[in-house]
Motif scaffolding. Structure first.
Motif, short mmCIF file in Angstrom:
data_model
loop_
_atom_site.label_atom_id
_atom_site.label_comp_id
_atom_site.label_asym_id
_atom_site.label_seq_id
_atom_site.Cartn_x
_atom_site.Cartn_y
_atom_site.Cartn_z
N GLU A 188 -73.79 4.64 -52.44
CA GLU A 188 -73.51 4.35 -51.04
C GLU A 188 -74.00 2.95 -50.71
O GLU A 188 -75.10 2.55 -51.09
N LEU A 189 -73.16 2.18 -50.03
CA LEU A 189 -73.52 0.80 -49.70
C LEU A 189 -74.28 0.73 -48.39
O LEU A 189 -73.96 1.44 -47.43
N SER A 190 -75.27 -0.12 -48.37
CA SER A 190 -76.00 -0.33 -47.12
C SER A 190 -75.17 -1.23 -46.21
O SER A 190 -74.16 -1.80 -46.62
N ASN A 191 -75.62 -1.38 -44.99
CA ASN A 191 -74.90 -2.23 -44.04
C ASN A 191 -75.39 -3.68 -44.08
O ASN A 191 -75.04 -4.47 -43.21
N CYS A 192 -76.22 -4.01 -45.09
CA CYS A 192 -76.74 -5.36 -45.21
C CYS A 192 -75.59 -6.33 -45.44
O CYS A 192 -74.78 -6.15 -46.36
N ARG A 193 -75.48 -7.38 -44.60
CA ARG A 193 -74.37 -8.33 -44.72
C ARG A 193 -74.84 -9.69 -45.25
O ARG A 193 -74.10 -10.66 -45.20
N ASP A 194 -76.06 -9.76 -45.77
CA ASP A 194 -76.57 -11.02 -46.28
C ASP A 194 -75.96 -11.35 -47.64
O ASP A 194 -75.67 -10.46 -48.44
N VAL A 195 -75.77 -12.63 -47.89
CA VAL A 195 -75.28 -13.12 -49.18
C VAL A 195 -76.30 -14.10 -49.73
O VAL A 195 -76.71 -15.04 -49.03
N ALA A 196 -76.73 -13.87 -50.97
CA ALA A 196 -77.71 -14.75 -51.62
C ALA A 196 -76.99 -15.74 -52.51
O ALA A 196 -76.07 -15.38 -53.25
N THR A 197 -77.38 -17.00 -52.43
CA THR A 197 -76.84 -18.05 -53.29
C THR A 197 -77.98 -18.61 -54.13
O THR A 197 -79.03 -18.98 -53.58
N MET A 198 -77.80 -18.64 -55.45
CA MET A 198 -78.91 -19.05 -56.32
C MET A 198 -78.41 -19.77 -57.56
O MET A 198 -77.23 -19.72 -57.90
N GLN A 199 -79.32 -20.45 -58.21
CA GLN A 199 -79.00 -21.17 -59.44
C GLN A 199 -80.17 -21.05 -60.41
O GLN A 199 -81.34 -21.11 -60.00
N PHE A 200 -79.84 -20.89 -61.70
CA PHE A 200 -80.85 -20.75 -62.74
C PHE A 200 -80.63 -21.77 -63.84
O PHE A 200 -79.51 -22.23 -64.08
N CYS A 201 -81.73 -22.07 -64.54
CA CYS A 201 -81.65 -22.84 -65.78
C CYS A 201 -82.56 -22.16 -66.79
O CYS A 201 -83.34 -21.26 -66.44
N ALA A 202 -82.45 -22.54 -68.06
CA ALA A 202 -83.31 -21.97 -69.10
C ALA A 202 -83.83 -23.09 -69.98
O ALA A 202 -83.26 -24.19 -70.04
N ASN A 203 -84.91 -22.78 -70.69
CA ASN A 203 -85.55 -23.79 -71.53
C ASN A 203 -85.98 -23.15 -72.86
O ASN A 203 -86.58 -22.08 -72.89
N LYS A 204 -85.61 -23.83 -73.96
CA LYS A 204 -86.03 -23.43 -75.31
C LYS A 204 -85.67 -21.98 -75.65
O LYS A 204 -86.50 -21.20 -76.13
N LEU A 205 -84.41 -21.60 -75.37
CA LEU A 205 -83.95 -20.28 -75.77
C LEU A 205 -83.84 -20.19 -77.28
O LEU A 205 -83.69 -21.21 -77.98
N ASP A 206 -83.90 -18.96 -77.80
CA ASP A 206 -83.78 -18.77 -79.25
C ASP A 206 -82.42 -19.24 -79.74
O ASP A 206 -81.39 -19.03 -79.09
N LYS A 207 -82.43 -19.85 -80.93
CA LYS A 207 -81.19 -20.29 -81.58
C LYS A 207 -80.60 -19.11 -82.34
O LYS A 207 -81.24 -18.54 -83.22
N LYS A 208 -79.37 -18.70 -81.98
CA LYS A 208 -78.75 -17.52 -82.57
C LYS A 208 -77.60 -17.84 -83.52
O LYS A 208 -77.21 -17.00 -84.32
N ASP A 209 -77.00 -19.02 -83.37
CA ASP A 209 -75.85 -19.37 -84.20
C ASP A 209 -76.32 -20.12 -85.44
O ASP A 209 -77.12 -21.06 -85.35
N PHE A 210 -75.77 -19.73 -86.60
CA PHE A 210 -76.21 -20.30 -87.88
C PHE A 210 -75.89 -21.78 -87.98
O PHE A 210 -76.68 -22.58 -88.46
N PHE A 211 -74.68 -22.16 -87.52
CA PHE A 211 -74.22 -23.54 -87.68
C PHE A 211 -74.36 -24.37 -86.40
O PHE A 211 -73.92 -25.50 -86.34
N GLY A 212 -74.92 -23.82 -85.36
CA GLY A 212 -75.05 -24.58 -84.13
C GLY A 212 -76.02 -23.91 -83.19
O GLY A 212 -76.70 -22.94 -83.54
N LYS A 213 -76.12 -24.43 -81.98
CA LYS A 213 -77.01 -23.86 -80.99
C LYS A 213 -76.36 -22.64 -80.35
O LYS A 213 -75.19 -22.34 -80.56
N SER A 214 -77.13 -21.94 -79.54
CA SER A 214 -76.61 -20.75 -78.86
C SER A 214 -75.65 -21.13 -77.74
O SER A 214 -75.62 -22.28 -77.27
N ASP A 215 -74.82 -20.15 -77.33
CA ASP A 215 -73.91 -20.28 -76.18
C ASP A 215 -74.36 -19.26 -75.13
O ASP A 215 -73.77 -18.18 -75.01
N PRO A 216 -75.40 -19.55 -74.37
CA PRO A 216 -76.05 -18.53 -73.55
C PRO A 216 -75.34 -18.21 -72.23
O PRO A 216 -74.69 -19.07 -71.62
#
Length: 608
Positions: A188-216
């Motif tokens: 069931e949805l509440s009657n809250c009508r607020d909208v949140a706007t946000m932005q994130f960044c990351a630093n030094k994530l684990d490298k998962k690809d053998f031949f290159g960096k990750s695609d996070p």
């Protein structure tokens, strides 16, 4: 969206609904172990939800999820928000497809299976979570594409009664065979009508690809009362970087936490892989209350991979994610703008091409029967009778296209039905009908079918007032294949940045593939490499609303509801893009004050 009972909203209008919904419910869809229909990769699933009419048991498409590439276990982000009536049996149907192209035509994609249930069945399940097997069931082959399609009876009260079953070799499965499962969750949805706007960044994530960096990329989940999690947002993929900065995104607060600011929000970090087997980098948890602190030391999160942490004693983290910005504002609704005085300017454009047939013959789509309205008049009346209430002066421009005009026989694709070039407005819906019938007696049906002139006509008027006080809606009623597709697409792309929407109703039995392309629900239209800023076109074929029982009132109410359903969101999307807030509602006039009594013997002064 809250609204007073005595005020109609375009998005909520339904003349068939006799009761007021108790609440709105959000349905989340996931699937497990779907059929794999692709030769060299996994299926690209899409889920389509249908609701069943109370009167004639017809199934009507309610909405579609997004397409998720290369997975047999999709967790769809796009939700279905439905009105929940405790006292009604609300039948639902979910069809799964493997999408093979950008076409919105479901017959061009591989059918993966379906499931039936009621909304009450989902809501009443433990934790409001229902898991059902998907089955191929009975199906038929589409005559054009040869692909199996679900064959569901529209007329009977039974879901699968009287269906023609085609050989199992055509579907890649046996009729009735299990094809994985679908998981349906309701909240069931509440009657809250607020909208949140946000932005994130990351630093030094684990490298998962053998031949290159990750695609996070990030995946956000809100927690449920039973301890499970529901997906609510995915960011875009940032290619070849361990230090990504994702784009700013907006999400309704009720989707993020349903109004509970302390509810746990889980964020998972993945490395994208083309084959859909995305590598898990790590996760962290937060809450809306924490995020609302904005950029601070409290919103730098360690990304933890539990398996790595258990295996490695010196494990610290798999990188960090930082909140760069956070803002919240109340979401404005369609009714907020209407209450603030926004007027909807309604214009109609009618197809006068020769393919409609001779108006004097009963086979013509323009035939004026003394006993009933033709398809053009029915469509105009159904839409106009609702939208007219949002225009205070009730004066509506009415245009025709594709006819030869007297006295010289010149072909026009933008002529006034009332014959007045300076002022094509008609008084009310009855005035438009009168002008339409008069034009049928004076012009010669000709061709070709050009939309661009009438689209540009309304766009010019919309461009003149862009302060939010007016919004234009163009209704085009047509019988055939469009002749100026390139010019029309360019006109629509240009109009998408203006305060206007376009409704197209196709009458007759022609193929309307081009109209579906203009609709742009699944693939946003473009012209000369320029993408339309908004989806402003809604198309429906009139034949889908012809009631075989002859009950035009019911079928036209459905037509009006479906073609007008997108107008509120389109209006709000324009206002939001332009940064236009609703004006405050005009103050109600104060009641007249009763005159004060004069003391005995005092003279009475009358002010004029």
């Amino acid at each position: 969206m809250e609204q007073p009972e005595d005020m109609a909203s375009l998005s909520e209008f339904d003349s068939l609904a006799g009761s007021i919904p108790a609440t709105k419910v959000e349905i989340t869809v996931s699937c497990r172990n779907l059929l794999d229909k692709d030769m060299f990769s996994k299926s690209d699933p899409l889920c389509v939800m249908y609701t069943q009419g109370m009167e004639n048991k017809q199934w009507r498409e309610f909405g579609r999820t997004e397409v998720i590439d290369n997975t047999l276990n999709p967790d769809f982000v796009r939700k279905f928000i439905v009105d929940y009536f405790f006292e009604e049996k609300q039948n639902l149907r979910f069809d799964l497809y493997d999408v093979d192209s950008k076409s919105p035509d479901l017959s061009k994609h591989d059918f993966l299976g379906q499931a039936f249930c009621t909304l009450g069945e989902i809501v009443g399940s433990s934790g409001s979570r229902l898991e059902k097997p998907l089955t191929i069931g009975a199906f038929s082959l589409n005559s054009r594409t040869g692909k199996p399609m679900p064959a569901v009876s529209n007329g009977s009260g039974l879901w699968m009664e009287g269906l023609r079953t085609t050989g199992p070799e055509a579907s890649g499965g046996v009729a009735g065979k299990k094809c994985g499962s679908i998981i349906l969750s309701a909240e069931e949805l509440s009657n809250c009508r607020d909208v949140a706007t946000m932005q994130f960044c990351a630093n030094k994530l684990d490298k998962k690809d053998f031949f290159g960096k990750s695609d996070p990329f990030l995946v956000f989940y809100r927690s449920n009362e039973d301890g499970t999690f529901t997906i609510c947002h995915k960011t875009e993929v940032m290619k070849s970087t361990l230090n990504p900065v994702w784009q700013t995104f907006s999400i309704p607060v009720r989707a993020l936490c349903n109004g509970d600011y302390d509810r746990t929000i889980k964020v998972e970090v993945y490395d994208w892989d083309r084959d859909g087997s995305h590598d898990f980098i790590g996760e962290f948890t937060t809450s809306y209350r924490e995020l609302a602190r904005g950029q601070s030391q409290f919103n730098i999160y360690e990304v933890i991979n539990p398996k790595k942490k258990m295996k490695k004693k010196k494990y610290v983290n798999s990188g960090t994610v930082t909140l760069l910005s956070f803002a919240v504002e109340s979401e404005c609704t369609f009714l907020d703008y209407i209450k603030g005085g926004t007027q909807i300017n309604f214009t109609v454009a009618i197809d006068f091409t020769a393919s409609n047939g001779n108006p004097s013959q009963s086979t013509s789509l323009h035939y004026m029967s003394p006993y009933q309205l033709n398809a053009y008049a029915l469509a105009l009346t159904a839409v106009g009778e609702i939208i007219q209430h949002y225009d205070s002066d009730k004066m509506f421009p009415a245009l025709g296209f594709g006819a030869k005009l007297p006295p010289d026989g010149r072909v026009s694709h933008e002529f006034p039905l009332n014959g007045n070039q300076e002022n094509p407005s008609c008084c009310g819906i009855d005035g438009i009908l009168e002008a339409y019938h008069r034009s049928l007696r004076t012009v010669q049906l000709y061709g070709p079918t050009n939309f661009a002139p009438v689209v540009s006509h309304v766009a010019r008027n919309a461009a003149a007032v862009q302060d939010g006080s007016q919004y234009s809606v163009l209704l085009i009623i047509t019988d055939g294949v469009i002749s100026d597709m390139a010019q029309t697409k360019e006109a629509i792309v240009n109009a998408a940045k203006l305060p206007m929407s376009i409704i197209i109703v196709g009458v007759g039995q022609a193929e309307f593939d081009a109209m579906v392309e203009l609709d742009g629900d699944d693939v946003r239209i473009s012209s000369r490499g320029k993408l339309a800023e908004r989806d402003i076109v809604q198309f429906v074929p009139f034949r889908d609303y012809v009631d075989r029982t002859g009950n035009h009132v019911l079928s036209m109410a459905r037509l009006a509801r479906d073609v007008l359903a997108e107008i509120p969101d389109q209006l709000v999307s324009y206002m939001k893009a332009q940064g236009i807030r609703p004006r405050p509602p005009p103050a109600a006039p104060s009641p007249p004050q009763s005159p004060a009594r004069s003391p005995p013997g005092s003279p009475v002064h009358t002010h004029i």
